[in-house]
Design a protein around this motif. Structure first.
Motif, PDB file in Angstrom:
ATOM      1  N   ASN A  66     -68.816  56.335   3.266  1.00  0.00           N
ATOM      2  CA  ASN A  66     -69.928  56.053   3.674  1.00  0.00           C
ATOM      3  C   ASN A  66     -70.780  54.859   3.070  1.00  0.00           C
ATOM      4  O   ASN A  66     -70.364  54.534   1.998  1.00  0.00           O
ATOM      5  CB  ASN A  66     -71.103  57.305   3.871  1.00  0.00           C
ATOM      6  CG  ASN A  66     -71.356  57.855   2.579  1.00  0.00           C
ATOM      7  OD1 ASN A  66     -71.539  57.170   1.679  1.00  0.00           O
ATOM      8  ND2 ASN A  66     -71.126  59.175   2.482  1.00  0.00           N
ATOM      9  N   LYS A  67     -71.512  54.370   3.694  1.00  0.00           N
ATOM     10  CA  LYS A  67     -72.355  53.067   3.329  1.00  0.00           C
ATOM     11  C   LYS A  67     -72.942  53.212   1.997  1.00  0.00           C
ATOM     12  O   LYS A  67     -72.932  52.340   1.082  1.00  0.00           O
ATOM     13  CB  LYS A  67     -73.191  52.566   4.428  1.00  0.00           C
ATOM     14  CG  LYS A  67     -72.516  51.986   5.545  1.00  0.00           C
ATOM     15  CD  LYS A  67     -73.311  51.476   6.536  1.00  0.00           C
ATOM     16  CE  LYS A  67     -72.656  50.834   7.920  1.00  0.00           C
ATOM     17  NZ  LYS A  67     -73.156  51.348   9.022  1.00  0.00           N
ATOM     18  N   ALA A  68     -73.669  54.290   1.921  1.00  0.00           N
ATOM     19  CA  ALA A  68     -74.461  54.741   0.738  1.00  0.00           C
ATOM     20  C   ALA A  68     -73.501  54.895  -0.477  1.00  0.00           C
ATOM     21  O   ALA A  68     -73.647  54.262  -1.644  1.00  0.00           O
ATOM     22  CB  ALA A  68     -75.039  56.152   0.779  1.00  0.00           C
ATOM     23  N   ALA A  69     -72.537  55.412  -0.510  1.00  0.00           N
ATOM     24  CA  ALA A  69     -71.356  55.615  -1.498  1.00  0.00           C
ATOM     25  C   ALA A  69     -70.785  54.275  -1.844  1.00  0.00           C
ATOM     26  O   ALA A  69     -70.756  53.969  -2.990  1.00  0.00           O
ATOM     27  CB  ALA A  69     -70.281  56.582  -1.082  1.00  0.00           C
ATOM     28  N   PHE A  70     -70.642  53.466  -0.891  1.00  0.00           N
ATOM     29  CA  PHE A  70     -70.279  52.070  -1.181  1.00  0.00           C
ATOM     30  C   PHE A  70     -71.213  51.236  -1.809  1.00  0.00           C
ATOM     31  O   PHE A  70     -70.880  50.639  -3.024  1.00  0.00           O
ATOM     32  CB  PHE A  70     -69.791  51.268   0.252  1.00  0.00           C
ATOM     33  CG  PHE A  70     -69.591  49.856   0.229  1.00  0.00           C
ATOM     34  CD1 PHE A  70     -68.393  49.340  -0.469  1.00  0.00           C
ATOM     35  CD2 PHE A  70     -70.451  48.851   0.592  1.00  0.00           C
ATOM     36  CE1 PHE A  70     -68.155  48.014  -0.600  1.00  0.00           C
ATOM     37  CE2 PHE A  70     -70.415  47.612   0.435  1.00  0.00           C
ATOM     38  CZ  PHE A  70     -69.141  47.254  -0.330  1.00  0.00           C
ATOM     39  N   ILE A  71     -72.589  51.359  -1.560  1.00  0.00           N
ATOM     40  CA  ILE A  71     -73.482  50.657  -2.195  1.00  0.00           C
ATOM     41  C   ILE A  71     -73.496  51.031  -3.607  1.00  0.00           C
ATOM     42  O   ILE A  71     -73.594  50.291  -4.642  1.00  0.00           O
ATOM     43  CB  ILE A  71     -74.917  50.639  -1.406  1.00  0.00           C
ATOM     44  CG1 ILE A  71     -74.862  49.954   0.003  1.00  0.00           C
ATOM     45  CG2 ILE A  71     -75.951  50.202  -2.478  1.00  0.00           C
ATOM     46  CD1 ILE A  71     -75.917  50.274   1.022  1.00  0.00           C
ATOM     47  N   LYS A  72     -73.466  52.570  -3.732  1.00  0.00           N
ATOM     48  CA  LYS A  72     -73.671  52.954  -5.247  1.00  0.00           C
ATOM     49  C   LYS A  72     -72.578  52.546  -5.878  1.00  0.00           C
ATOM     50  O   LYS A  72     -72.692  51.941  -7.217  1.00  0.00           O
ATOM     51  CB  LYS A  72     -73.494  54.568  -5.168  1.00  0.00           C
ATOM     52  CG  LYS A  72     -74.917  55.205  -5.197  1.00  0.00           C
ATOM     53  CD  LYS A  72     -74.475  56.814  -5.116  1.00  0.00           C
ATOM     54  CE  LYS A  72     -75.741  57.443  -5.288  1.00  0.00           C
ATOM     55  NZ  LYS A  72     -75.662  58.888  -5.419  1.00  0.00           N
ATOM     56  N   ASN A  73     -71.334  52.536  -5.665  1.00  0.00           N
ATOM     57  CA  ASN A  73     -70.313  52.064  -6.298  1.00  0.00           C
ATOM     58  C   ASN A  73     -70.188  50.526  -6.588  1.00  0.00           C
ATOM     59  O   ASN A  73     -69.826  50.145  -7.716  1.00  0.00           O
ATOM     60  CB  ASN A  73     -68.724  52.360  -5.364  1.00  0.00           C
ATOM     61  CG  ASN A  73     -68.417  53.974  -5.534  1.00  0.00           C
ATOM     62  OD1 ASN A  73     -69.052  54.375  -6.328  1.00  0.00           O
ATOM     63  ND2 ASN A  73     -67.789  54.236  -4.406  1.00  0.00           N
ATOM     64  N   PHE A  74     -70.472  49.856  -5.668  1.00  0.00           N
ATOM     65  CA  PHE A  74     -70.811  48.426  -5.857  1.00  0.00           C
ATOM     66  C   PHE A  74     -71.682  48.063  -6.964  1.00  0.00           C
ATOM     67  O   PHE A  74     -71.685  47.231  -7.802  1.00  0.00           O
ATOM     68  CB  PHE A  74     -71.040  47.689  -4.576  1.00  0.00           C
ATOM     69  CG  PHE A  74     -70.956  46.007  -4.607  1.00  0.00           C
ATOM     70  CD1 PHE A  74     -69.945  45.676  -4.722  1.00  0.00           C
ATOM     71  CD2 PHE A  74     -72.082  45.530  -4.801  1.00  0.00           C
ATOM     72  CE1 PHE A  74     -69.784  44.293  -4.543  1.00  0.00           C
ATOM     73  CE2 PHE A  74     -72.021  44.073  -4.858  1.00  0.00           C
ATOM     74  CZ  PHE A  74     -70.939  43.485  -4.735  1.00  0.00           C
ATOM     75  N   LEU A  75     -73.058  48.747  -6.883  1.00  0.00           N
ATOM     76  CA  LEU A  75     -74.071  48.659  -7.908  1.00  0.00           C
ATOM     77  C   LEU A  75     -73.797  48.890  -9.178  1.00  0.00           C
ATOM     78  O   LEU A  75     -74.181  48.207 -10.044  1.00  0.00           O
ATOM     79  CB  LEU A  75     -75.403  49.103  -7.321  1.00  0.00           C
ATOM     80  CG  LEU A  75     -76.013  48.516  -6.262  1.00  0.00           C
ATOM     81  CD1 LEU A  75     -77.221  49.347  -5.886  1.00  0.00           C
ATOM     82  CD2 LEU A  75     -76.767  47.356  -6.442  1.00  0.00           C
TER      83      LEU A  75
END
Length: 163
Positions: A66-75
Motif C-alpha cells: 500500500n502507499k503508506a507502507a511505501f512512503i514509510k519505507n522510503f522515508l
C-alpha cells in the motif's frame, strides 16, 4: 428512567435468568486486541498532477502493498524491491520454455520411433534409419548448446543492468 440492571426487581426470576448482563464484570468487549505501539500520528502531503504521476510510477515499481507502507519505507530508507517488466525478457523466457517442452516432445517421439523401427523393419534398415536419426540428434544437441550459451549471455547482460 428505568435502570437496566434493576429490571429483575419488577419481573419474576424466570425472566431475570434470560436477560444478559450488559457491561458487567463478565462481559466481553470483543474486537481485536489493542496494539502495543499504535500508529496514531498522521501527516498529510499534497501533490500536484506531475508530482502525483511520479509518485504513482515509483509506487508501482516498488511492488509495495500500500502507499503508506511505501512512503514509510522510503522515508526511513528501508530497503524495498523495485520490479521492472521488460516485454522482450518475457518473450525470451516464453520461447525458452517452449523449447523445453519441444525437447520433451522430441524425446518421447524418439523413443516411440526407435521402438517402431525395431518392431516393423529389418535390422539393417532400422540401423540405417537410426544412424540418420543420430545425425539429426547431434544437430539438435548443438542447437541446444547454442540456446544455453545465449541464455547465459542474456543472464550476464541482465545482471549487469541490475547492478
Amino acid at each position: 428512567m428505568e435502570n437496566l440492571f434493576n429490571v429483575c426487581d419488577s419481573h419474576s426470576n424466570a425472566i431475570c435468568d434470560t436477560i444478559p448482563i450488559f457491561m458487567g464484570k463478565y462481559s466481553n468487549h470483543g474486537g481485536r486486541r489493542a496494539k502495543t505501539d499504535p500508529s496514531v500520528n498522521r501527516y498529510v502531503v499534497r501533490f500536484n498532477a506531475e508530482e502525483n504521476a511520479r509518485f504513482l510510477a515509483m509506487f508501482d515499481k516498488s511492488g509495495a502493498d500500500n502507499k503508506a507502507a511505501f512512503i514509510k519505507n522510503f522515508l526511513f530508507q528501508k530497503p524495498f524491491k523495485v520490479f521492472t517488466f521488460d516485454e522482450n525478457t518475457r518473450i525470451f523466457i516464453d520461447k525458452l520454455a517452449g523449447f523445453n517442452s519441444t525437447y520433451r516432445t522430441i524425446g518421447v517421439s524418439y523413443d516411440t520411433l526407435v521402438r517402431t523401427l525395431r518392431e516393423n523393419f529389418t535390422e539393417k534398415k532400422a540401423l540405417a534409419t537410426i544412424a540418420e536419426l543420430e545425425k539429426l540428434t547431434i544437430r539438435l544437441v548443438s542447437k541446444s548448446q547454442d540456446i544455453v550459451d545465449l541464455a547465459k549471455k542474456f543472464d550476464e547482460q541482465w545482471s549487469q543492468k541490475s547492478h
